[in-house]
Design an enzyme around this catalytic site. Structure first.
Site, PDB file in Angstrom:
ATOM      1  N   ASP A 510     -52.416 -16.678  -0.344  1.00  0.00           N
ATOM      2  CA  ASP A 510     -50.926 -17.444  -0.635  1.00  0.00           C
ATOM      3  C   ASP A 510     -50.266 -16.821  -1.475  1.00  0.00           C
ATOM      4  O   ASP A 510     -48.955 -16.513  -0.933  1.00  0.00           O
ATOM      5  CB  ASP A 510     -51.032 -19.055  -1.004  1.00  0.00           C
ATOM      6  CG  ASP A 510     -51.668 -19.080  -2.261  1.00  0.00           C
ATOM      7  OD1 ASP A 510     -52.665 -18.125  -2.755  1.00  0.00           O
ATOM      8  OD2 ASP A 510     -51.508 -20.040  -2.897  1.00  0.00           O
ATOM      9  N   ARG A 514     -49.989 -16.422  -9.322  1.00  0.00           N
ATOM     10  CA  ARG A 514     -50.158 -17.609 -10.150  1.00  0.00           C
ATOM     11  C   ARG A 514     -51.728 -18.056  -9.858  1.00  0.00           C
ATOM     12  O   ARG A 514     -52.545 -17.109  -9.474  1.00  0.00           O
ATOM     13  CB  ARG A 514     -49.499 -18.730  -9.792  1.00  0.00           C
ATOM     14  CG  ARG A 514     -49.716 -19.243  -8.228  1.00  0.00           C
ATOM     15  CD  ARG A 514     -48.951 -20.545  -8.150  1.00  0.00           C
ATOM     16  NE  ARG A 514     -49.078 -21.125  -6.773  1.00  0.00           N
ATOM     17  CZ  ARG A 514     -48.132 -21.211  -5.935  1.00  0.00           C
ATOM     18  NH1 ARG A 514     -46.990 -21.130  -6.471  1.00  0.00           N
ATOM     19  NH2 ARG A 514     -48.361 -21.737  -4.722  1.00  0.00           N
ATOM     20  N   ASP A 515     -52.293 -19.068 -10.240  1.00  0.00           N
ATOM     21  CA  ASP A 515     -53.654 -19.325 -10.562  1.00  0.00           C
ATOM     22  C   ASP A 515     -54.039 -20.046  -9.118  1.00  0.00           C
ATOM     23  O   ASP A 515     -54.799 -20.864  -9.066  1.00  0.00           O
ATOM     24  CB  ASP A 515     -53.825 -20.397 -11.579  1.00  0.00           C
ATOM     25  CG  ASP A 515     -53.125 -21.537 -11.493  1.00  0.00           C
ATOM     26  OD1 ASP A 515     -51.971 -21.376 -10.598  1.00  0.00           O
ATOM     27  OD2 ASP A 515     -53.017 -22.555 -12.133  1.00  0.00           O
ATOM     28  N   GLU A 516     -53.619 -19.429  -8.129  1.00  0.00           N
ATOM     29  CA  GLU A 516     -54.320 -19.855  -6.654  1.00  0.00           C
ATOM     30  C   GLU A 516     -54.916 -18.772  -6.098  1.00  0.00           C
ATOM     31  O   GLU A 516     -56.046 -18.475  -5.985  1.00  0.00           O
ATOM     32  CB  GLU A 516     -52.988 -20.352  -5.858  1.00  0.00           C
ATOM     33  CG  GLU A 516     -52.624 -21.914  -6.470  1.00  0.00           C
ATOM     34  CD  GLU A 516     -51.930 -22.699  -5.463  1.00  0.00           C
ATOM     35  OE1 GLU A 516     -52.386 -22.945  -4.105  1.00  0.00           O
ATOM     36  OE2 GLU A 516     -50.742 -23.231  -5.758  1.00  0.00           O
ATOM     37  N   ASP A 523     -51.028 -20.918   5.719  1.00  0.00           N
ATOM     38  CA  ASP A 523     -50.336 -19.897   5.572  1.00  0.00           C
ATOM     39  C   ASP A 523     -50.971 -18.836   6.699  1.00  0.00           C
ATOM     40  O   ASP A 523     -50.008 -18.027   7.199  1.00  0.00           O
ATOM     41  CB  ASP A 523     -50.259 -19.247   4.011  1.00  0.00           C
ATOM     42  CG  ASP A 523     -50.001 -20.115   2.971  1.00  0.00           C
ATOM     43  OD1 ASP A 523     -50.458 -21.521   3.187  1.00  0.00           O
ATOM     44  OD2 ASP A 523     -49.325 -20.203   2.037  1.00  0.00           O
ATOM     45  N   TRP A 577     -53.273 -26.765   8.767  1.00  0.00           N
ATOM     46  CA  TRP A 577     -54.410 -25.743   7.820  1.00  0.00           C
ATOM     47  C   TRP A 577     -55.421 -25.571   8.570  1.00  0.00           C
ATOM     48  O   TRP A 577     -55.902 -24.427   9.013  1.00  0.00           O
ATOM     49  CB  TRP A 577     -54.104 -26.633   6.703  1.00  0.00           C
ATOM     50  CG  TRP A 577     -53.198 -25.998   5.802  1.00  0.00           C
ATOM     51  CD1 TRP A 577     -53.185 -25.175   4.646  1.00  0.00           C
ATOM     52  CD2 TRP A 577     -51.673 -26.230   5.687  1.00  0.00           C
ATOM     53  NE1 TRP A 577     -51.953 -24.863   3.980  1.00  0.00           N
ATOM     54  CE2 TRP A 577     -51.077 -25.497   4.575  1.00  0.00           C
ATOM     55  CE3 TRP A 577     -51.037 -27.222   6.535  1.00  0.00           C
ATOM     56  CZ2 TRP A 577     -49.763 -25.792   4.413  1.00  0.00           C
ATOM     57  CZ3 TRP A 577     -49.564 -27.258   6.362  1.00  0.00           C
ATOM     58  CH2 TRP A 577     -48.969 -26.830   5.200  1.00  0.00           C
ATOM     59  N   GLU A 782     -41.883 -18.057  -1.553  1.00  0.00           N
ATOM     60  CA  GLU A 782     -42.555 -19.287  -1.220  1.00  0.00           C
ATOM     61  C   GLU A 782     -41.369 -20.514  -0.782  1.00  0.00           C
ATOM     62  O   GLU A 782     -41.613 -21.181   0.313  1.00  0.00           O
ATOM     63  CB  GLU A 782     -43.240 -19.630  -2.355  1.00  0.00           C
ATOM     64  CG  GLU A 782     -44.078 -21.116  -2.018  1.00  0.00           C
ATOM     65  CD  GLU A 782     -45.020 -21.696  -3.173  1.00  0.00           C
ATOM     66  OE1 GLU A 782     -44.449 -21.171  -4.196  1.00  0.00           O
ATOM     67  OE2 GLU A 782     -45.889 -22.279  -3.004  1.00  0.00           O
ATOM     68  N   HIS A 802     -44.962 -14.651  -0.914  1.00  0.00           N
ATOM     69  CA  HIS A 802     -45.655 -15.738  -0.181  1.00  0.00           C
ATOM     70  C   HIS A 802     -45.287 -15.527   1.226  1.00  0.00           C
ATOM     71  O   HIS A 802     -43.974 -15.630   1.724  1.00  0.00           O
ATOM     72  CB  HIS A 802     -45.116 -17.129  -0.561  1.00  0.00           C
ATOM     73  CG  HIS A 802     -46.074 -18.227  -1.159  1.00  0.00           C
ATOM     74  ND1 HIS A 802     -46.496 -18.221  -2.340  1.00  0.00           N
ATOM     75  CD2 HIS A 802     -46.476 -19.209  -0.478  1.00  0.00           C
ATOM     76  CE1 HIS A 802     -47.575 -18.956  -2.501  1.00  0.00           C
ATOM     77  NE2 HIS A 802     -47.559 -19.924  -1.286  1.00  0.00           N
TER      78      HIS A 802
END
Ligand code: BGC
Length: 912
Positions: A510, A514-516, A523, A577, A782, A802
């Site tokens: 994604d 960041r922390d993902e 996506d 998703w 994003e 994103h």
């Protein structure tokens, strides 16, 4: 016999053919050393001998393969004979192959006049280690897992003022010396539960990064194979591996943010798959007599800590140059103080050759500026948001400590804006050894998403050369171009490509910052088709589809992200998703003509469909509360989950029916056709009024319903008119989120509102793509309002890289430039350039499996002109927006409406 075959191989039978085979690939890859199948699929492209020639088609091909044993001349293994066929891809080499085989193959083709080309240059490939028994190497670790099972035993806690207590671990170093006889070839098979690099005799075996990548480690670990013949020498040798936690045992996903404990009591955010990383190396030396000697990881290997004192993908890396181990991968190094490696047991996962493309440092970027933002705080601007790290160049005293921070944006006062990184610390640290000639360092086992870099603790004042941006991502071969009369769209297209690059990072992520950085399935399905215009993503997606299917829930649902490290049961049955499990294989089949991907995952997809219909017998749609809906939409009227779920259910069933036909499953085709019809009818009954109005009256609802063909032909125009009205009433601006934006412009263009699609595309007011570009975006945001007045908006969830809203790239190429597929594998294409009223020129190209497909059109002085390139073996359905007669290269061209066109280059013109 050997000689005879070689002779046949070298002679040129017939030439003067119009076509020659080029760009040979095996399993989509260029000379792969280790593929994971014994039925490799071969492909080539056709090059026209005369670039001005037209209507070129292959009528037959012949393939030959030889085994390459011990580096000697090949022995004949397989020949196809002359096969009357236009096929150039997805051709299985059906010889009896096994682990470690190495082959070379070549092809010749016949053209329309039955003239044969010369034989192509040979392509090579190897089969990797396929059977568990092929691996004799043990998994080795620095410490037994058991040591780390309680918090008390864990070392290296670091208090970060922002993140609280972080548990960061050092990299581990493993080494072994060995004697080698005189060899003809050396092959290293390597993998890790964690991430690794290997050196032999002081030299790195490869430029791959973060190998072996991320997979559902509990089921499958991917392995790399390297040809290291040049690195091994007769006599004494040394081999060494550096191992870090990576995705296996490091911080991943947003587990720290959400307090998800892993396998160690009291530690959140990491240790989801295991606690101690492990490495497995098998170096195979082939001797001239055909025998093999193997150097493999076992408990005779020694292990130590070294200069990488902290290493984590999300948190960053720390390197203490004072702790370097000079010569540790050369023979003669004193490892007497090193410990003995331990064998890691209980690792039952299947080890398979990595089916995708490696992650690599692809490009470097010099900073555009450097400013001293506060005393001793230096901020570098790369001018482009990227994924990667930096190379630091520094000279100073032993013990000087330089801290490197990363950000996508700055605050107004020039400080780094890192709030949107959430729990990704994204800090790298370098401690100098005090080399008078200066020192350079690049972090190894981490990456960041950033445009700005901050140095503190730098000895002296750095100039721009202190920092170089190293762009890292999966090495998907890039192709394609886009350019048009609106400079904003040109920048937007560049932003899409950059965003794709930053996020095609071992899996489709994604975001890179960041922390993902997770393989969010929504996506991925939204963007996958757009991605194919910009790069060859065939192998990359082949790999990720294993991840996705490996992590399918056992009752059939597909997860919201894959790999899925956090086992949160039943939480994410998100419409749009989970449907990625059907939409992505369908897209890969459509673009690359790949039916194997369908066959391989057919059982899984069928299970998913069975679960999908079982859970909704009344066809009311979405039964779960925790669902994302039309994520990040901005309108007042939300699109209910039930609506989205039913729409996706119908769409999936339609795609399943298509795929069933493609793999010859007639019964399934009928079943899914019926299911699609049933769900479509339920959808219409619930949501569609006779006048074409939907009871969910918003842009996304119409866009989705039109794009998924859920509205009967008789009402389509009326529904499309409702959509157009909604947009106009909203000041020609969108209200759509992730799910609604992707179909919006294609749906408008397909239903008589192409000019309106163009107006949305060129809108500059929020929410729009123009707003991002006007606000300095160099990647796709994003949110429609990721930045307001130059500041990061809603930093608690906001990324500047994103790709979901970049899915409009599909419209830019397919509708505006007007090049798209009309049949699976681009065997038939559609060329239909469409000016919008305000866009007077557009040009774009992409690479299909047959070669370059391009269109470059413009309007000027009442004339429409289009230069069109159609690759060999392809028929195009061409529709041009001209009034009256058409001419081609200055001569009358007797065609109108939609007309078929064979390969070649054409310049059409006519009145506009
Ligand atoms: C991610 C996504 C994802 C979404 C699910 C976000 O945090 O960044 O892009 O699809 O969560 O709602």
């Amino acid at each position: 016999m050997k000689r005879l075959f070689a002779l046949i191989f070298l002679t040129t039978p017939l030439h003067g053919a119009d076509l020659s085979p080029v760009d040979l690939r095996t399993e989509y890859l260029d000379r792969p050393l280790a593929i994971g199948t014994v039925l490799p699929r071969l492909s080539w492209k056709l090059k026209a001998t005369d670039p001005t020639a037209r209507n070129l088609k292959q009528t037959a091909y012949e393939l030959q393969a030889v085994r390459q044993a011990n580096g000697f001349e090949g022995t004949p293994l397989w020949t196809s004979g002359k096969v009357s066929s236009a096929q150039t891809a997805q051709i299985e080499l059906a010889a009896k192959l096994k682990s470690r085989d190495r082959l070379a193959w070549r092809v010749r083709v016949w053209d329309g006049k039955d003239a044969a080309s010369e034989w192509s240059a040979p392509a090579t490939f190897g089969i990797g280690l396929l059977e568990p028994a092929d691996w004799t190497a043990l998994w080795i670790s620095a410490k037994d897992d058991q040591v780390f099972t309680t918090k008390e035993n864990v070392q290296n806690f670091i208090d970060d003022p922002k993140l609280g207590t972080l548990h960061l671990t050092p990299a581990k170093y493993f080494r072994k010396e060995f004697e080698a006889p005189s060899i003809v070839r050396a092959t290293l098979h390597a993998t890790a539960l964690g991430v690794y690099t290997v050196e032999i005799n002081g030299q790195r075996v490869s430029d791959e990064r973060l190998a072996p990548g991320w997979s559902a480690y509990q089921r499958r670990v991917n392995a790399q194979t390297y040809d290291v013949t040049k690195l091994v020498r007769g006599g004494k040798n040394a081999i060494g591996a550096t191992l870090a936690d990576g995705w296996y045992s490091g911080y991943v996903a947003y587990g720290l943010l959400t307090g998800q404990q892993g396998l160690v009591d009291g530690i959140d955010g990491r240790y989801y798959y295991g606690v101690s990383p492990a490495v497995r190396l098998q170096l195979e030396l082939e001797l001239s007599d055909g025998s093999r000697q193997t150097i493999a990881t076992d408990t005779t290997w020694k292990t130590s800590l070294g200069p990488i004192t902290e290493s984590d993908i999300l948190m960053g890396e720390a390197y203490d140059a004072r702790k370097e181990l000079p010569g540790w991968t050369k023979d003669g190094f004193d490892d007497s103080k090193w410990e003995t490696a331990v064998c890691k047991t209980g690792t039952a996962s299947k080890v398979t050759p990595h089916p995708g493309v490696p992650v690599r440092a692809i490009e470097e970027l010099a900073p555009k500026s450097v400013k001293e933002q506060a005393p001793g705080v230096f901020v570098f601007d790369l001018g482009q948001n990227i994924s990667g790290v930096v190379r630091l160049k520094v000279k100073g005293k032993v013990g000087d400590k330089v801290k490197i921070r990363y950000a996508e944006m700055l605050h107004k006062d020039g400080r780094l804006s890192t709030e949107n990184l959430r729990c990704a610390r994204a800090v790298d640290t370098y401690i100098l050894k005090g080399d008078p000639d200066g020192e350079t360092w690049t972090p190894e086992f981490t990456y960041h998403g950033f445009q700005y870099v901050e140095l503190t603790g730098f000895p002296g004042t750095p100039d721009a050369s202190a920092v170089t941006g190293i762009i890292i991502h999966s090495d998907t071969p890039r192709h394609g171009s886009f350019e048009c009369s609106d400079p904003m769209l040109n920048q937007l297209h560049r932003n899409m490509v950059w965003t794709q690059r930053a996020n095609f990072f071992e899996m489709p992520t994604d975001c890179p910052q960041r922390d993902e950085r997770m393989g969010w399935t929504g996506d991925a399905q939204i963007y996958v088709n757009a991605a194919t215009f910009n790069a060859d993503i065939s192998a990359f997606y082949t790999k990720w589809l294993y991840d996705l299917n490996d992590d399918q829930w056992d009752y059939g649902a597909y997860p919201a992200y894959a790999p899925r490290p956090l086992a949160r049961p039943n939480e994410h049955h998100a419409a749009g998703w989970m449907d990625s499990g059907v939409i992505c294989p369908w897209t890969i089949w459509q673009v690359y003509g790949d039916t194997r991907v369908i066959r391989e995952h057919w059982r899984n997809m069928s299970d998913f469909m069975a679960w999908r219909s079982d859970r909704d017998p009344g066809l009311v749609g979405g039964l779960d509360d925790s669902n994302y809906g039309d994520w990040l939409s901005v309108g007042n009227v939300k699109t209910p989950i039930q609506f989205i779920d039913l729409a996706y259910h119908a769409y999936d069933a339609t795609l399943m029916a298509d795929m069933a036909v493609a793999i010859g499953q007639a019964k399934d085709a009928a079943k899914y056709k019926a299911q699609a019809a049933k769900v479509r009818a339920a959808f219409q009954k619930t949501y569609l009024n006779p006048d074409g109005k939907l009871s969910i009256h918003n842009q996304s609802a119409y866009a989705i319903a039109l794009y998924f063909d859920l509205i009967p032909a008789a009402q389509r125009d009326a529904s499309a008119a409702q959509l157009a009205e909604l947009i106009k009433a909203n000041g020609n601006k969108m209200t759509t989120g992730f799910l609604g934006t992707r179909p919006l412009l294609p749906a408008l263009s397909a239903s008589g509102h192409h000019d309106l699609a163009g107006i949305l595309m060129q809108q500059h007011e929020y929410p729009s793509w123009g707003y991002e570009v006007d606000n300095g975006a160099t990647t796709i945001w994003e949110r429609w309002d990721s930045s307001i007045n130059g500041e990061v908006h809603e930093p608690s969830m906001n990324s500047f890289s994103h790709y979901a809203f970049g899915a409009v790239g599909e419209w830019m190429m397919g509708s505006l430039v007007g090049i798209d597929r009309a049949a699976p594998g681009f065997d038939r294409v559609r060329v239909a350039p469409r000016p919008t009223g305000t866009i007077t020129h557009a040009s774009g190209s992409t690479e299909t499996r047959h070669g370059t497909l391009a269109c470059d059109w413009k309007i000027g002085g009442g004339t429409f002109t289009a230069m069109i390139v159609i690759p060999p073996n392809t028929t195009a359905d061409v529709t041009l927006p001209v009034k009256g007669p058409l001419s081609e290269s200055g001569k009358p061209f007797p065609a109108s409406g939609t007309f078929p066109l064979g390969s070649g280059r054409y310049t059409f013109s006519g009145a506009y």
